[in-house]
Design a protein around this motif. Structure first.
Motif, PDB file in Angstrom:
ATOM      1  N   VAL A  49       0.902  -1.226   0.034  1.00  0.00           N
ATOM      2  CA  VAL A  49       0.182   0.101  -0.096  1.00  0.00           C
ATOM      3  C   VAL A  49       0.876   1.405   0.070  1.00  0.00           C
ATOM      4  O   VAL A  49       0.401   2.286  -0.773  1.00  0.00           O
ATOM      5  N   LEU A  50       1.936   1.350   0.665  1.00  0.00           N
ATOM      6  CA  LEU A  50       2.846   2.330   0.880  1.00  0.00           C
ATOM      7  C   LEU A  50       3.840   2.812  -0.578  1.00  0.00           C
ATOM      8  O   LEU A  50       4.222   3.792  -0.537  1.00  0.00           O
ATOM      9  N   ILE A  51       3.999   1.771  -1.167  1.00  0.00           N
ATOM     10  CA  ILE A  51       4.676   1.733  -2.581  1.00  0.00           C
ATOM     11  C   ILE A  51       4.353   3.117  -3.223  1.00  0.00           C
ATOM     12  O   ILE A  51       5.132   4.129  -3.689  1.00  0.00           O
ATOM     13  N   PRO A  52       3.110   3.034  -3.955  1.00  0.00           N
ATOM     14  CA  PRO A  52       2.686   4.306  -4.750  1.00  0.00           C
ATOM     15  C   PRO A  52       2.534   5.691  -3.733  1.00  0.00           C
ATOM     16  O   PRO A  52       2.862   6.699  -4.213  1.00  0.00           O
ATOM     17  N   CYS A  53       2.469   5.508  -2.403  1.00  0.00           N
ATOM     18  CA  CYS A  53       2.604   6.602  -1.780  1.00  0.00           C
ATOM     19  C   CYS A  53       3.964   7.261  -1.610  1.00  0.00           C
ATOM     20  O   CYS A  53       3.934   8.472  -1.883  1.00  0.00           O
ATOM     21  N   ILE A  54       4.962   6.515  -1.609  1.00  0.00           N
ATOM     22  CA  ILE A  54       6.464   6.664  -1.734  1.00  0.00           C
ATOM     23  C   ILE A  54       6.519   7.445  -3.268  1.00  0.00           C
ATOM     24  O   ILE A  54       7.248   8.418  -3.069  1.00  0.00           O
ATOM     25  N   PHE A  55       6.338   7.045  -3.950  1.00  0.00           N
ATOM     26  CA  PHE A  55       6.374   7.493  -5.564  1.00  0.00           C
ATOM     27  C   PHE A  55       5.594   8.759  -5.787  1.00  0.00           C
ATOM     28  O   PHE A  55       6.102   9.888  -5.910  1.00  0.00           O
ATOM     29  N   PHE A  56       4.439   9.057  -5.029  1.00  0.00           N
ATOM     30  CA  PHE A  56       3.762  10.142  -5.061  1.00  0.00           C
ATOM     31  C   PHE A  56       4.588  11.377  -4.532  1.00  0.00           C
ATOM     32  O   PHE A  56       4.529  12.494  -4.992  1.00  0.00           O
ATOM     33  N   LEU A  57       4.853  10.937  -3.000  1.00  0.00           N
ATOM     34  CA  LEU A  57       5.726  12.045  -2.343  1.00  0.00           C
ATOM     35  C   LEU A  57       6.997  12.215  -2.936  1.00  0.00           C
ATOM     36  O   LEU A  57       7.304  13.699  -2.831  1.00  0.00           O
ATOM     37  N   ASP A  58       7.862  11.566  -3.436  1.00  0.00           N
ATOM     38  CA  ASP A  58       8.908  11.660  -4.024  1.00  0.00           C
ATOM     39  C   ASP A  58       8.698  12.794  -5.321  1.00  0.00           C
ATOM     40  O   ASP A  58       9.453  13.734  -5.678  1.00  0.00           O
ATOM     41  N   HIS A  59       7.699  12.456  -6.255  1.00  0.00           N
ATOM     42  CA  HIS A  59       7.229  13.086  -7.337  1.00  0.00           C
ATOM     43  C   HIS A  59       6.952  14.657  -6.737  1.00  0.00           C
ATOM     44  O   HIS A  59       7.344  15.659  -7.352  1.00  0.00           O
ATOM     45  N   ARG A  60       6.241  14.760  -5.703  1.00  0.00           N
ATOM     46  CA  ARG A  60       5.835  16.059  -5.272  1.00  0.00           C
ATOM     47  C   ARG A  60       7.121  16.861  -4.711  1.00  0.00           C
ATOM     48  O   ARG A  60       7.310  17.965  -5.121  1.00  0.00           O
ATOM     49  N   LYS A  61       7.967  16.001  -4.142  1.00  0.00           N
ATOM     50  CA  LYS A  61       9.576  17.106  -3.664  1.00  0.00           C
ATOM     51  C   LYS A  61      10.136  17.405  -5.186  1.00  0.00           C
ATOM     52  O   LYS A  61      10.582  18.444  -4.970  1.00  0.00           O
ATOM     53  N   SER A  62      10.221  16.516  -6.416  1.00  0.00           N
ATOM     54  CA  SER A  62      10.886  16.974  -7.422  1.00  0.00           C
ATOM     55  C   SER A  62      10.129  17.988  -7.649  1.00  0.00           C
ATOM     56  O   SER A  62      10.595  18.816  -8.476  1.00  0.00           O
ATOM     57  N   ALA A  63       8.840  18.086  -7.917  1.00  0.00           N
ATOM     58  CA  ALA A  63       8.015  19.224  -8.390  1.00  0.00           C
ATOM     59  C   ALA A  63       8.511  20.547  -7.624  1.00  0.00           C
ATOM     60  O   ALA A  63       8.452  21.807  -8.134  1.00  0.00           O
TER      61      ALA A  63
END
Length: 303
Positions: A49-63
């Motif tokens: 469940v946490l894997i997509p959350c990690i990708f989302f948060l990393d993408h947000r930091k990059s943005a």
């Protein structure tokens, strides 16, 4: 700072609420599968469940174009992250397994009371081994919470049996789990550490499940609802909220808030399983909430 502590306190309260309801899920799920099988599946689900959350948060930091650490810092942070996740995963696997096994031999009320004794163990361990000093207000809150838990959960006398001893070990392990999180959470990404701990926990629980329990697919499907709740909500959501909420929080105060899971488990049993609350149990709830409020009051001299 005060706003951050209030936000973290609310996150920990939400964690306790999810865990309190999870006691019902754990009890129902054990009707179909063994303790190691239940913990292994729920932990792996929590990690997934946490894997997509990690990708989302990393993408947000990059943005947001946040400043990235140097390569050497990234290596150091990755090492700390893996170490923290493995340590938390080992303790979580041991604690949750002892709790699941203990529930088979004792009542849910006793299990809830003994598990929540980490509210006493955490400040003692923190005080003597980690130099985590606690004021008189915190110790009074601990005493109030312990009295509330007794009134809430122990309604037919107190005796120590096989299940009680297993859950006592679980309480000690959860205390260590809280202190390890307190050490690592300011240094690493909480969601990533939570994800690692679940996969470690799931792998460790799967080993004894394969060798000691009959794993029948039909039984797993029969327990799909409690397993899914325990995996998605209790693991994926709640343990991550615990790691995030404990950041910059006194571990004793955090353990007091988290101990509300016992109070909420009784309320969940009342609502979901039609179990009524006695005057004694209601008194226990009042003492528990009083302890949490007392622990949140400012202490010491103002600057």
């Amino acid at each position: 700072m005060k706003k951050t502590q209030l936000k973290n306190s609310l996150l920990l309260l939400l964690t306790a609420t999810i865990w309190g309801v999870a006691f019902v899920a754990q009890s129902v799920g054990m009707d179909h599968v063994g303790p190691f099988t239940f913990n292994a599946i729920r932990s792996i689900i929590g990690g997934i469940v946490l894997i997509p959350c990690i990708f989302f948060l990393d993408h947000r930091k990059s943005a947001q174009k946040e400043e990235l650490p140097s390569p050497q810092q990234q290596v150091e942070q990755t090492g700390t992250l893996i170490l923290g996740g493995v340590c938390c995963g080992i303790l979580l696997a041991l604690a949750s397994s002892f709790q699941q096994m203990g529930i088979q031999y004792t009542t849910v009320g006793r299990a809830g009371f003994i598990t929540a004794c980490y509210i006493v163990i955490v400040p003692i361990l923190g005080h003597f081994f980690l130099s985590k000093k606690c004021g008189a207000t915190i110790w009074i809150a601990v005493a109030l919470a312990l009295a509330g838990l007794y009134l809430l959960c122990i309604t037919d006398g107190f005796s120590v049996g096989k299940g009680d001893l297993l859950v006592m070990v679980c309480s000690l392990l959860f205390s260590l789990h809280i202190l390890v999180i307190d050490y690592f959470s300011p240094k690493v990404d909480g969601v990533k550490m939570s994800c690692i701990q679940f996969f470690v926990c799931g792998f460790l629980c799967a080993i004894p499940a394969v060798f000691t329990e009959p794993i029948v697919l039909a039984d797993i499907f029969a327990a799909w609802a409690p397993i899914l709740y325990a995996g998605v909500m209790s693991c994926g959501v709640a343990y991550t909220l615990q790691i995030i909420g404990q950041k910059d929080m006194n571990p004793t105060v955090a353990s007091l808030i988290l101990s509300l899971e016992s109070c909420i488990s009784v309320l969940a049993g009342w609502i979901l399983l039609n179990q009524k609350l006695s005057a004694r149990e209601l008194s226990g709830c009042v003492l528990m909430f009083a302890a949490i409020i007392l622990a949140q009051l400012p202490s010491g001299k103002k600057a």
